[in-house]
Design a protein around this motif. Sequence first.
Motif, PDB file in Angstrom:
ATOM      1  N   LEU A  37       0.830  -1.214   0.000  1.00  0.00           N
ATOM      2  CA  LEU A  37       0.000   0.000   0.000  1.00  0.00           C
ATOM      3  C   LEU A  37       0.861   1.261   0.000  1.00  0.00           C
ATOM      4  CD1 LEU A  37      -2.879  -0.938   2.493  1.00  0.00           C
ATOM      5  CD2 LEU A  37      -3.034  -0.707   0.017  1.00  0.00           C
ATOM      6  N   GLU A  38       1.971   1.210   0.714  1.00  0.00           N
ATOM      7  CA  GLU A  38       2.880   2.369   0.715  1.00  0.00           C
ATOM      8  C   GLU A  38       3.471   2.605  -0.667  1.00  0.00           C
ATOM      9  OE1 GLU A  38       5.753   1.653   3.710  1.00  0.00           O
ATOM     10  OE2 GLU A  38       4.350   1.936   5.387  1.00  0.00           O
ATOM     11  N   GLN A  39       3.826   1.532  -1.372  1.00  0.00           N
ATOM     12  CA  GLN A  39       4.369   1.673  -2.724  1.00  0.00           C
ATOM     13  C   GLN A  39       3.326   2.259  -3.683  1.00  0.00           C
ATOM     14  OE1 GLN A  39       7.481   1.191  -3.849  1.00  0.00           O
ATOM     15  NE2 GLN A  39       8.175   0.698  -1.776  1.00  0.00           N
ATOM     16  N   ILE A  40       2.078   1.797  -3.552  1.00  0.00           N
ATOM     17  CA  ILE A  40       1.007   2.323  -4.407  1.00  0.00           C
ATOM     18  C   ILE A  40       0.780   3.800  -4.116  1.00  0.00           C
ATOM     19  CG2 ILE A  40      -1.462   2.173  -4.917  1.00  0.00           C
ATOM     20  CD1 ILE A  40      -1.257  -0.844  -4.415  1.00  0.00           C
ATOM     21  N   GLU A  41       0.783   4.156  -2.834  1.00  0.00           N
ATOM     22  CA  GLU A  41       0.580   5.552  -2.456  1.00  0.00           C
ATOM     23  C   GLU A  41       1.739   6.421  -2.935  1.00  0.00           C
ATOM     24  OE1 GLU A  41      -1.661   8.595  -1.053  1.00  0.00           O
ATOM     25  OE2 GLU A  41      -2.225   6.473  -1.112  1.00  0.00           O
ATOM     26  N   LEU A  42       2.957   5.880  -2.903  1.00  0.00           N
ATOM     27  CA  LEU A  42       4.122   6.631  -3.374  1.00  0.00           C
ATOM     28  C   LEU A  42       4.048   6.879  -4.880  1.00  0.00           C
ATOM     29  CD1 LEU A  42       6.902   7.835  -2.651  1.00  0.00           C
ATOM     30  CD2 LEU A  42       7.890   5.583  -3.114  1.00  0.00           C
ATOM     31  N   GLN A  43       3.618   5.868  -5.632  1.00  0.00           N
ATOM     32  CA  GLN A  43       3.484   6.033  -7.081  1.00  0.00           C
ATOM     33  C   GLN A  43       2.391   7.038  -7.438  1.00  0.00           C
ATOM     34  OE1 GLN A  43       2.919   2.203  -8.870  1.00  0.00           O
ATOM     35  NE2 GLN A  43       4.923   1.430  -8.241  1.00  0.00           N
ATOM     36  N   ASN A  44       1.316   7.046  -6.687  1.00  0.00           N
ATOM     37  CA  ASN A  44       0.217   7.965  -6.976  1.00  0.00           C
ATOM     38  C   ASN A  44       0.499   9.384  -6.499  1.00  0.00           C
ATOM     39  OD1 ASN A  44      -1.473   6.002  -8.171  1.00  0.00           O
ATOM     40  ND2 ASN A  44      -2.147   5.299  -6.156  1.00  0.00           N
ATOM     41  N   SER A  45       1.489   9.555  -5.633  1.00  0.00           N
ATOM     42  CA  SER A  45       1.818  10.890  -5.140  1.00  0.00           C
ATOM     43  C   SER A  45       2.727  11.661  -6.086  1.00  0.00           C
ATOM     44  CB  SER A  45       2.492  10.786  -3.764  1.00  0.00           C
ATOM     45  OG  SER A  45       3.732  10.097  -3.873  1.00  0.00           O
ATOM     46  N   ILE A  46       3.197  11.014  -7.154  1.00  0.00           N
ATOM     47  CA  ILE A  46       4.071  11.698  -8.119  1.00  0.00           C
ATOM     48  C   ILE A  46       3.263  12.750  -8.862  1.00  0.00           C
ATOM     49  CG2 ILE A  46       5.521  11.381 -10.164  1.00  0.00           C
ATOM     50  CD1 ILE A  46       6.054   8.530  -9.187  1.00  0.00           C
ATOM     51  N   LYS A  47       3.870  13.927  -9.066  1.00  0.00           N
ATOM     52  CA  LYS A  47       3.176  15.018  -9.752  1.00  0.00           C
ATOM     53  C   LYS A  47       3.005  14.717 -11.238  1.00  0.00           C
ATOM     54  CE  LYS A  47       4.745  18.641  -6.595  1.00  0.00           C
ATOM     55  NZ  LYS A  47       5.495  19.912  -6.495  1.00  0.00           N
ATOM     56  N   ASP A  48       2.075  15.437 -11.846  1.00  0.00           N
ATOM     57  CA  ASP A  48       1.792  15.329 -13.287  1.00  0.00           C
ATOM     58  C   ASP A  48       1.362  13.918 -13.685  1.00  0.00           C
ATOM     59  OD1 ASP A  48       2.520  17.984 -13.492  1.00  0.00           O
ATOM     60  OD2 ASP A  48       4.617  17.480 -13.934  1.00  0.00           O
ATOM     61  N   ARG A  49       0.745  13.175 -12.742  1.00  0.00           N
ATOM     62  CA  ARG A  49       0.224  11.834 -13.050  1.00  0.00           C
ATOM     63  C   ARG A  49      -1.294  11.889 -13.033  1.00  0.00           C
ATOM     64  NH1 ARG A  49       2.431   6.883 -13.097  1.00  0.00           N
ATOM     65  NH2 ARG A  49       4.325   7.546 -12.035  1.00  0.00           N
ATOM     66  N   GLN A  50      -1.893  11.504 -14.117  1.00  0.00           N
ATOM     67  CA  GLN A  50      -3.342  11.578 -14.245  1.00  0.00           C
ATOM     68  C   GLN A  50      -3.975  10.270 -13.750  1.00  0.00           C
ATOM     69  OE1 GLN A  50      -4.189  12.447 -18.299  1.00  0.00           O
ATOM     70  NE2 GLN A  50      -3.379  14.542 -18.219  1.00  0.00           N
ATOM     71  N   GLY A  51      -4.919  10.406 -12.814  1.00  0.00           N
ATOM     72  CA  GLY A  51      -5.612   9.232 -12.302  1.00  0.00           C
ATOM     73  C   GLY A  51      -4.761   8.459 -11.310  1.00  0.00           C
ATOM     74  N   ARG A  52      -5.400   7.528 -10.619  1.00  0.00           N
ATOM     75  CA  ARG A  52      -4.705   6.680  -9.640  1.00  0.00           C
ATOM     76  C   ARG A  52      -4.363   5.351 -10.288  1.00  0.00           C
ATOM     77  NH1 ARG A  52      -4.559   8.091  -4.426  1.00  0.00           N
ATOM     78  NH2 ARG A  52      -4.268   5.936  -3.775  1.00  0.00           N
ATOM     79  N   ARG A  53      -3.113   4.950 -10.114  1.00  0.00           N
ATOM     80  CA  ARG A  53      -2.678   3.665 -10.646  1.00  0.00           C
ATOM     81  C   ARG A  53      -2.938   2.572  -9.611  1.00  0.00           C
ATOM     82  NH1 ARG A  53       3.145   3.755 -13.281  1.00  0.00           N
ATOM     83  NH2 ARG A  53       2.261   1.808 -14.078  1.00  0.00           N
ATOM     84  N   HIS A  54      -3.189   1.367 -10.106  1.00  0.00           N
ATOM     85  CA  HIS A  54      -3.434   0.191  -9.256  1.00  0.00           C
ATOM     86  C   HIS A  54      -4.607   0.436  -8.304  1.00  0.00           C
ATOM     87  CE1 HIS A  54       0.466  -1.104 -10.769  1.00  0.00           C
ATOM     88  NE2 HIS A  54       1.013  -0.016 -10.271  1.00  0.00           N
ATOM     89  N   HIS A  55      -5.607   1.152  -8.792  1.00  0.00           N
ATOM     90  CA  HIS A  55      -6.751   1.465  -7.918  1.00  0.00           C
ATOM     91  C   HIS A  55      -7.516   0.198  -7.528  1.00  0.00           C
ATOM     92  CE1 HIS A  55     -10.074   3.635  -6.151  1.00  0.00           C
ATOM     93  NE2 HIS A  55     -10.913   3.028  -6.960  1.00  0.00           N
ATOM     94  N   SER A  56      -7.728  -0.703  -8.472  1.00  0.00           N
ATOM     95  CA  SER A  56      -8.487  -1.927  -8.167  1.00  0.00           C
ATOM     96  C   SER A  56      -7.734  -2.793  -7.157  1.00  0.00           C
ATOM     97  CB  SER A  56      -8.733  -2.719  -9.454  1.00  0.00           C
ATOM     98  OG  SER A  56      -7.504  -3.053 -10.081  1.00  0.00           O
ATOM     99  N   ARG A  57      -6.422  -2.904  -7.323  1.00  0.00           N
ATOM    100  CA  ARG A  57      -5.607  -3.683  -6.380  1.00  0.00           C
ATOM    101  C   ARG A  57      -5.644  -3.045  -4.992  1.00  0.00           C
ATOM    102  NH1 ARG A  57      -3.771  -8.413  -4.551  1.00  0.00           N
ATOM    103  NH2 ARG A  57      -1.737  -8.221  -3.551  1.00  0.00           N
ATOM    104  N   GLU A  58      -5.565  -1.739  -4.934  1.00  0.00           N
ATOM    105  CA  GLU A  58      -5.620  -1.034  -3.651  1.00  0.00           C
ATOM    106  C   GLU A  58      -6.958  -1.259  -2.959  1.00  0.00           C
ATOM    107  OE1 GLU A  58      -4.816   3.511  -1.977  1.00  0.00           O
ATOM    108  OE2 GLU A  58      -5.284   3.153  -4.097  1.00  0.00           O
ATOM    109  N   THR A  59      -8.040  -1.245  -3.730  1.00  0.00           N
ATOM    110  CA  THR A  59      -9.373  -1.454  -3.150  1.00  0.00           C
ATOM    111  C   THR A  59      -9.515  -2.863  -2.587  1.00  0.00           C
ATOM    112  OG1 THR A  59     -10.284   0.102  -4.772  1.00  0.00           O
ATOM    113  CG2 THR A  59     -11.837  -1.329  -3.626  1.00  0.00           C
ATOM    114  N   VAL A  60      -9.032  -3.851  -3.317  1.00  0.00           N
ATOM    115  CA  VAL A  60      -9.116  -5.249  -2.855  1.00  0.00           C
ATOM    116  C   VAL A  60      -8.325  -5.434  -1.571  1.00  0.00           C
ATOM    117  CG1 VAL A  60      -8.474  -7.614  -3.422  1.00  0.00           C
ATOM    118  CG2 VAL A  60      -9.577  -6.198  -5.142  1.00  0.00           C
ATOM    119  N   ILE A  61      -7.136  -4.851  -1.496  1.00  0.00           N
ATOM    120  CA  ILE A  61      -6.300  -4.981  -0.297  1.00  0.00           C
ATOM    121  C   ILE A  61      -6.981  -4.334   0.900  1.00  0.00           C
ATOM    122  CG2 ILE A  61      -4.142  -4.214   0.755  1.00  0.00           C
ATOM    123  CD1 ILE A  61      -2.799  -4.597  -1.944  1.00  0.00           C
TER     124      ILE A  61
END
Length: 251
Positions: free
Chosen positions: A112-136
Amino acid sequence: MGQESGRAYLRLDPLLQGFCSQNSPKAPKGKSAGREKKVIHPYSRKAAQITREVHKQEKKDKLKNEKALRLNLLGEKLQWFQSHLDPQKGRYSKKSACKLIERYLNRFSGELEQIELQNSIKDRQGRRHHSRETVIQQTMARERQQYEGYGLEIPDILNATNLKTFREWDLDLKKLPNIKMRKLCASDAVPKKSKKKKTVLTVDKNLAELELKELGELELNSLGELELQGLGELELKDESSDSDEEMTPVA
């Protein structure tokens, strides 16, 4: 000459007949002779029977897949616990087993920390691995609710014999019935002695309150009796004084 050729023809005639009978197509036998395959009407009893059989088979396949999925999930859980066992321990206490369960419940924290770190990068549209994050998150919430409620099922590592059997498990799902399971909840991490002390203190407190109430009632009763006795004595004295005044003779 003509007679001999006729005799030869007669001798060869059965052979020709047998040859012809072997190569010629045979006529169909039974009632289906000369009948073509019928088209089944969609509202007929035969169509309803076929539909029931199809639904029955689909239900069997669904139950089979669900059972296989449950076995796989259980196998993954047992594999995690087996790989995180302490080799120095012959058996676990409830407190140490609860600590191991806490580690199991937080096994997805790094991901979850890795997913949050990837989504915190600037100039990134949308959340990556959203479905995986929801399941976890749903899995962690469900397991936490079980652990803090009626209990989470884990291998019986509190028993030395069952722990030894679990250590020797070769990850074969067919051997899962050999592994004993038990449920532990968050309240099992608290020692029983402290629980007993709390209950004893509450009982003593209740007894003290009851004694105080009883003493208060007794005091009230005794005061009431004294007052009643005092009133009775006063009334008796008044009556006696009145009678004395009436009995005195007039000079």
